[in-house]
Design a protein around this motif. Structure first.
Motif, mmCIF file in Angstrom:
data_model
loop_
_atom_site.group_PDB
_atom_site.id
_atom_site.type_symbol
_atom_site.label_atom_id
_atom_site.label_comp_id
_atom_site.label_asym_id
_atom_site.label_seq_id
_atom_site.Cartn_x
_atom_site.Cartn_y
_atom_site.Cartn_z
ATOM 1 N N SER A 297 64.118 88.733 -9.294
ATOM 2 C CA SER A 297 64.007 88.503 -10.684
ATOM 3 C C SER A 297 63.694 88.574 -11.867
ATOM 4 O O SER A 297 63.633 88.750 -12.891
ATOM 5 C CB SER A 297 64.503 86.864 -10.559
ATOM 6 N N GLU B 93 58.560 87.990 -17.162
ATOM 7 C CA GLU B 93 59.110 86.735 -17.531
ATOM 8 C C GLU B 93 59.920 86.261 -15.644
ATOM 9 O O GLU B 93 60.367 86.915 -15.228
ATOM 10 C CB GLU B 93 60.587 86.637 -18.344
ATOM 11 N N THR C 141 61.234 83.112 -13.620
ATOM 12 C CA THR C 141 62.195 82.038 -13.537
ATOM 13 C C THR C 141 61.185 81.111 -13.570
ATOM 14 O O THR C 141 60.818 81.109 -12.254
ATOM 15 C CB THR C 141 63.714 82.392 -13.520
ATOM 16 N N LYS C 142 62.115 79.384 -13.310
ATOM 17 C CA LYS C 142 61.467 78.097 -13.088
ATOM 18 C C LYS C 142 61.112 78.216 -11.546
ATOM 19 O O LYS C 142 60.005 77.677 -11.127
ATOM 20 C CB LYS C 142 61.744 77.652 -13.244
ATOM 21 N N SER C 143 62.307 78.094 -10.495
ATOM 22 C CA SER C 143 62.008 78.066 -9.734
ATOM 23 C C SER C 143 60.891 79.343 -8.259
ATOM 24 O O SER C 143 61.020 79.213 -7.788
ATOM 25 C CB SER C 143 63.297 79.002 -8.604
ATOM 26 N N THR D 105 55.972 78.955 -22.664
ATOM 27 C CA THR D 105 57.152 78.585 -21.552
ATOM 28 C C THR D 105 57.651 78.189 -22.621
ATOM 29 O O THR D 105 58.271 78.817 -23.901
ATOM 30 C CB THR D 105 56.567 77.145 -21.425
ATOM 31 N N ALA E 255 62.996 77.969 -21.776
ATOM 32 C CA ALA E 255 63.183 76.685 -21.163
ATOM 33 C C ALA E 255 63.896 77.266 -19.905
ATOM 34 O O ALA E 255 63.668 75.952 -18.841
ATOM 35 C CB ALA E 255 65.177 76.837 -22.715
ATOM 36 N N ASN E 256 64.126 78.130 -19.433
ATOM 37 C CA ASN E 256 64.653 78.286 -17.817
ATOM 38 C C ASN E 256 63.408 79.204 -16.770
ATOM 39 O O ASN E 256 63.520 79.503 -16.552
ATOM 40 C CB ASN E 256 65.307 79.153 -17.615
ATOM 41 N N GLY E 257 61.722 79.044 -17.887
ATOM 42 C CA GLY E 257 60.953 80.023 -16.603
ATOM 43 C C GLY E 257 60.152 79.650 -17.518
ATOM 44 O O GLY E 257 59.543 79.189 -18.652
ATOM 45 N N GLU E 258 59.017 81.024 -17.469
ATOM 46 C CA GLU E 258 58.114 80.967 -17.651
ATOM 47 C C GLU E 258 57.331 82.512 -18.681
ATOM 48 O O GLU E 258 58.672 83.613 -17.979
ATOM 49 C CB GLU E 258 56.578 80.448 -16.749
#
Ligand code: ADP
Ligand code: MG
Length: 857
Positions: A463, A477, A479-481, A495, A497-500
């Motif tokens: 992703s 970019e 994602t968090k996971s 940073t 909301a859903n990642g970095e």
């Protein structure tokens, strides 16, 4: 004091000091002060603008005395509409721009007033009516009138006799703004009265005739000495334009005289509803009906043709020839009109280009217009089997500006953007350096895509995305996971909301290359655009000449289209003093008002036969309509168009005068009768043998006998002294007798049939006078209740008997005393049933009842 003053000024913030500086330069203008994405207004400007624009009045900081500074603002991107609204209110607006991109390095961005826009000096499409000219008019106390159309860069000047003609000229120009020589109180008053909504300024007369003579053709410049007042009026306009940095685009001036055209006074323009109805609407006007033009230039040309018809037979015939060509050849007309539909406002765009206001999109419109003009030219000149007539010949020899077209075609992309700072203006292959930069940028972007693929593979994060925003530039970019799988060489940027978001050395390097190339490309395009605009702007006079030709073709094609659709005919225009309209119709009544079909009427006036037609008939029978349709036919014919009739012959008319209706002046606070008399006296003084006069129920605004006496005398004068063609509609049946006495006068009436108390209006013009007013029948048509009608009928009988008893045997009007009249008689006679509301009717009824009770006692 001085010290304190200085100290005080220092206490203003630097930005407010900039504002005060701009305001000091333009104290009478509202300053649009650019602050980032807004134009802000301060102090009184803010208060005034907030009121006009209905926007919030806030405040910004305090002044040195600690008072809040009022502020109101409009967003930069929506400023055009607000500016237009301020101009409509007669305001001047000075636009104060930021002269550099805001940067942290400098404390205050430099700002300067780049333009001052006034209602008459305006090039903003939002504030202009594309289909009408926008005049700045100046007038001097000795009759000089000058009119500047800044958006097309043309100036014209003439000398007009002060009085009704002067007012007529002003009303016809319908200026956006008027400059009156200071001290000319009388002019100011005339102007306020006839143009109550127009911005009016009093200005000092300074310059000489120098500036004007430079703009005139050599031939006209030689005439200038005999046109002193015109030159002075022109210098008022030119000075004003110069003071507002708007003189550079004025490229042409002409002197004109009222004698070259059919003179229409303001009453005629208004009453005949040439460009606007009496209610001020465009819909329902003659212009609206005839305006089948496809270009803005054509629409403006048509409008001025209607307001300034010609008197030169040759010129009229040339225009008619052009209309006839399109009238006769439907295929050619359709083809030309389709082509014209593709042509933008070359005339105004040329000026916008010359002054540096045109956008890349505007240049695209010029390019497309020139391309279509070329095709139009081809199609018209290869028409099968046509000898070249004048109008086409002008296109034949026209400068089609092919070099301008070639340049724009080579330079611009298909659909250029509306702004000039973001690039994307120039076509590939036009600028070598730009092509190079674009290649650099594209290659780098390809590498970014490739990098994305490589990083996905290297990190195993499917992703993973490389994205771009204007604020943050390029980033990766995650994602968090998937954050666990991020390699060490990734540098965290942000940073979310859903990642970095991360950056790498390679991506940073690519970004540099891309941004650098893009930025250089943009700068290059901006600079090249300015050059291109300048180059095109330098050709503005050529573009204007072409635009005039296109306007003329468009106007001819439009008039032909209307003539074809509505069954108009080419009138014979000659030097006689005939007016013969066979089966003529009123163009707008026919189209908008006559539901059951319009009844055509033949109207014939001739110097040896009937010159003066006295027209009687019931209310609503069509008297006003018939006389107006005759006047409209004259105007349409001399404008070069066809007329609504089966056949027509029109001997050139020099002036059209009208006195129609009685209600439209009331709003201006003049008494109807006074206005009537002013207009009548102007007609009696100025009309010539060649004039055409229509008088609709004059004398109506006063008591019966005064009115009748005046109507009688006016009619006699027109017949005996002026000897012009005239139609005189009247409700005074006594006037029928006048026609019997005068050699060149005849009675006509508009027929109606009566059964019992009901009446059918036939709208048919027939010879002979009508001796009845059908007032009661009209009252019935209007829905007056039967009881009232019955009472009125009895009363009428009574009055008639009494009148017969008291009748003066012949009509020696001016010797006889009027018969004694009761108040009931007077009230009944004064009834204006057409205009009565039901409530009026009831009130009058009650009064009549009271009066009769009184009488009976
Ligand atoms: P008048 O001046 O005699 O009172 P108008 O000329 O004002 O009458 O006409 C009144 C109405 O009659 C018009 O608005 C129109 O609708 C209709 N009318 C007038 N003349 C004609 C005509 N020739 N054919 C059909 N309708 C007509
Ligand atoms: Mg009437």
């Amino acid at each position: 004091m001085a010290v304190r003053g200085r100290a005080r000024k220092k206490d203003h913030t630097p930005v407010m000091r900039q504002f005060l500086g701009a305001k000091g330069q333009h104290p009478d203008a509202i300053i649009f002060f650019r602050l980032g994405d807004f134009y802000e207004m301060f102090y009184d400007d803010a208060v005034r603008a907030a009121g006009i624009l209905d926007i919030a009045l806030t405040s910004r900081g305090t002044d040195p005395e600690g008072n809040k500074i009022p502020m109101a603002g409009v967003p930069y991107h929506a400023a055009a509409g607000y500016l237009a609204a301020l101009l409509r209110h007669g305001e001047k607006v000075a636009i104060c721009e930021q002269m550099a991109e805001p940067s942290s390095a400098r404390a205050v961005v430099p700002r300067e007033v780049v333009r001052v826009v006034t209602p008459g000096l305006c090039l903003e499409p939002d504030a202009l009516d594309a289909r009408a000219e926008n005049f700045l008019v100046a007038a001097t106390s000795d009759g000089g009138v000058a009119a500047l159309e800044l958006s097309t860069g043309t100036l014209r000047a003439c000398v007009v006799e002060l009085g009704p003609q002067w007012v007529g000229e002003l009303v016809r120009l319908d200026p956006a703004e008027v400059l009156i020589e200071s001290g000319a109180r009388e002019l100011e008053a005339l102007c306020k009265q006839s143009l109550p909504r127009t911005a009016l300024r009093s200005v000092e007369l300074r310059g000489g005739a120098q500036a004007l003579s430079e703009l005139l053709s050599a031939e006209q410049a030689a005439e200038l000495s005999s046109q002193e007042p015109a030159a002075r009026a022109a210098s008022l306009v030119l000075d004003y334009a110069r003071a507002h940095q708007a003189d550079s685009q004025i490229h042409q001036a002409t002197l004109y005289t009222a004698g070259d055209r059919l003179v229409l006074d303001d009453a005629a323009v208004r009453n005949l509803e040439l460009v606007r109805t009496l209610d001020g609407e465009r819909r329902g006007s003659l212009l609206q009906l005839l305006d089948e033009t496809k270009t803005a230039m054509g629409a403006r040309a048509l409008r001025s043709r209607l307001l300034e018809p010609l008197t030169d037979i040759e010129r009229i015939r040339r225009r008619q020839d052009a209309v006839e060509l399109f009238f006769a050849d439907a295929r050619c007309r359709d083809q030309a009109r389709a082509r014209l539909g593709e042509i933008g406002d070359l005339e105004r765009l040329a000026v916008r280009t010359a002054v540096g206001l045109a956008t890349p999109r505007d240049l695209g419109v010029i390019r497309n217009g020139l391309a279509s003009a070329e095709v139009l030219h081809q199609e018209l000149s290869t028409r099968p089997g046509s000898e070249l007539d004048d109008s086409m010949a002008s296109l034949e020899g026209a400068d089609l500006c092919t070099d301008v077209l070639a340049l724009l075609r080579a330079a611009l992309v298909d659909e250029p953007p509306a702004i000039d700072r973001q690039g994307g203006i120039f076509a590939d292959g036009h600028l070598a350096e730009l092509d190079e930069l674009r290649k650099l940028s594209t290659t780098a972007k390809d590498i970014v895509l490739d990098l994305e693929r490589r990083e996905r593979k290297r990190t195993g994060i499917g992703s993973l995305k490389i994205k771009f925003t204007r604020v943050f530039g390029y980033y990766i970019e995650i994602t968090k996971s998937k954050l666990d799988a991020v390699p060490d060489d990734y540098v965290r940027k942000q940073t979310i909301a859903n990642g970095e978001r991360f950056i790498t050395a390679e991506l940073a390097e690519l970004q540099d290359r891309i941004l650098h190339a893009d930025e250089r490309a943009r700068a290059l395009e901006s600079a090249a655009f300015l050059d291109l605009r300048q180059a095109i702007g330098d050709q503005a006079p050529r573009l204007h000449r072409l635009a005039r030709i296109i306007a003329s073709i468009d106007t001819s094609a439009a008039l032909a289209e209307v003539a074809h659709c509505r069954g108009y005919v080419r009138p014979r225009v000659d030097a006689s003093r005939e007016l013969f309209l066979e089966d003529s119709r009123h163009p707008t009544v026919e189209c908008y008002a006559a539901e059951d079909g319009f009844v055509p009427n033949t109207i014939a006036l001739s110097p040896e036969g009937t010159r003066l037609m006295i027209l009687t008939g019931p209310n609503m029978s069509g008297k006003s309509t018939a006389m107006r349709q005759a006047a409209l036919a004259v105007i349409m014919a001399q404008a070069g168009g066809f007329v609504a009739a089966k056949s027509a012959r029109i001997g050139i008319v020099d002036r059209v005068y009208t006195r129609v209706g009685a209600s439209d002046h009331l709003a201006r606070g003049q008494s109807t009768f006074m206005v009537e008399m002013m207009e009548a006296s102007a007609i009696l003084r100025e009309a010539t043998e060649r004039s055409f006069v229509i008088l609709d129920e004059i004398g109506r605004g006063t008591s019966t006998y005064d009115g009748l006496a005046i109507a009688w005398a006016v009619a006699e004068h027109l017949h005996d002294a002026t000897r012009c063609r005239a139609i005189f509609a009247t409700h005074y049946h006594e006037l029928c007798e006048l026609a019997d006495r005068l050699d060149n006068a005849a009675n006509y009436n508009v027929a109606a049939k009566e059964h019992d108390d009901s009446m059918v209006l036939l709208h048919q013009l027939v010879p002979g006078g009508s001796n009845r007013s059908y007032g009661l029948a009209v009252a019935r048509l209007a829905g007056v209740p039967p009881v009232v009608l019955a009472r009125a009928k009895t009363k009428l009988k009574e009055l008639e008997t009494r009148a017969e008893a008291a009748a003066v045997p012949q009509m020696p009007l001016f010797e006889a005393e009027p018969p004694p009249r009761s108040e009931v008689d007077a009230t009944l006679e004064a009834l204006d049933i057409e205009r009565m509301t039901p409530v009026d009717a009831l009130v009058t009824l009650a009064r009549l009842r009271d009066l009769t009770r009184h009488d009976d006692e």
